[in-house]
Write a protein that holds these residues in place. Structure first.
Motif, PDB file in Angstrom:
ATOM      1  N   PHE A  84       4.900  -2.727   0.761  1.00  0.00           N
ATOM      2  CA  PHE A  84       4.280  -1.711  -0.079  1.00  0.00           C
ATOM      3  C   PHE A  84       3.110  -2.357  -0.814  1.00  0.00           C
ATOM      4  N   CYS A 144       5.972   2.593 -10.360  1.00  0.00           N
ATOM      5  CA  CYS A 144       5.396   3.143  -9.141  1.00  0.00           C
ATOM      6  C   CYS A 144       6.487   3.718  -8.248  1.00  0.00           C
ATOM      7  N   LYS A 193       2.602   0.245   3.643  1.00  0.00           N
ATOM      8  CA  LYS A 193       2.535   1.538   2.962  1.00  0.00           C
ATOM      9  C   LYS A 193       1.731   1.381   1.671  1.00  0.00           C
ATOM     10  N   PHE A 251       7.123   5.645  -4.160  1.00  0.00           N
ATOM     11  CA  PHE A 251       6.617   6.012  -2.842  1.00  0.00           C
ATOM     12  C   PHE A 251       7.697   6.797  -2.130  1.00  0.00           C
ATOM     13  N   PRO A 252       7.293   7.888  -1.431  1.00  0.00           N
ATOM     14  CA  PRO A 252       5.938   8.410  -1.246  1.00  0.00           C
ATOM     15  C   PRO A 252       5.592   9.433  -2.320  1.00  0.00           C
ATOM     16  N   ASP A 253       4.332   9.888  -2.308  1.00  0.00           N
ATOM     17  CA  ASP A 253       3.937  10.952  -3.231  1.00  0.00           C
ATOM     18  C   ASP A 253       3.993  12.315  -2.561  1.00  0.00           C
ATOM     19  N   VAL A 270       0.483   2.475  -2.017  1.00  0.00           N
ATOM     20  CA  VAL A 270       1.117   3.135  -3.167  1.00  0.00           C
ATOM     21  C   VAL A 270       0.062   3.424  -4.229  1.00  0.00           C
TER      22      VAL A 270
END
Length: 225
Positions: free
Chosen positions: A169, A138, A128, A140-142, A130
């Motif tokens: 990630f 940070c 995934k 995840f997800p956006d 990021v």
């Protein structure tokens, strides 16, 4: 991974998920955005961006938007880059001794980004990318990802069946503090990630050395579940 034919530009606007208007060499160009996520925090008007010039004369757009400057960070936005960089990392021994690395492997009703042999066991890995960052933290997800949640459940089943199971990630930047699941944006994914971790799926995060024309996995990043 390395890009060729990179040019500097200035972001103007993004009318939809797939294209952006970028000023390149004094001319406004319509460029392909290689990331369908929201990415609003990455692309304010006037942001410095790097685009790859395509050599395909049949394309409607001559450029792909690859990288953006956000404060002191360079952030790679290419949604295809995490898998490419993770493949290089696996094959180069960055994850320790692994053999028989394969991409896009079907297992039962599932298709995983990678399969490999490690410690005498067949392993599966989902990757995934990021790009969402705020003050070095940070997430995840956006945007909500039903596909991502499905991948986590498939990995959880693989772990239950005795396979090695990993989610990696790939943080497409340097100088970050930690990664956490984005409960506010996608509580279902966040819950599935915690359940996967508890069920034996190994959750990993790596930052990347990013330049205008390269992205390479570098160091582990803490994960706060």
């Amino acid at each position: 991974m390395k890009y060729e034919n990179m040019v500097l530009g200035v972001f103007i606007r993004r009318p939809n998920r797939f294209i952006a208007h970028v000023l390149i060499d004094g001319q406004e160009e319509i460029v392909h955005v290689k990331n369908t996520g929201r990415c609003r925090e990455l692309l304010p008007e006037g942001a410095k961006v790097w685009c790859q010039r395509s050599g395909n004369p049949q394309r409607k757009t001559k450029y792909d938007l690859i990288c953006v400057q956000k404060g002191h960070r360079l952030i790679n936005m290419d949604s295809q880059a995490p898998n490419a960089a993770a493949g290089e990392w696996l094959r180069s021994g960055g994850f320790g001794p692994v053999t028989n690395v394969r991409a896009e492997v079907t297992h039962g009703a599932s298709r995983f980004d990678f399969a490999f042999e490690k410690g005498g066991k067949t392993c599966f890995m989902e990757v995934k990318g990021v790009t969402l960052e705020n003050d070095g933290i940070c997430a995840f997800p956006d945007a909500p990802t039903l596909r991502g949640t499905k991948h986590l459940r498939e990995l959880t089943q693989a772990a239950a069946d005795g396979f090695g199971a990993y989610v990696l990630f790939v943080i497409q930047m340097k100088d970050v503090k930690f990664l956490h699941p984005n409960d506010a944006t996608d509580p279902a994914f966040s819950q599935a990630l915690r359940q996967a971790s508890q069920a034996g799926v190994t959750v990993l995060a790596m930052d990347c050395k990013v330049a205008e024309d390269t992205m390479v996995l570098d160091k582990p990043v803490p994960i706060c579940l």
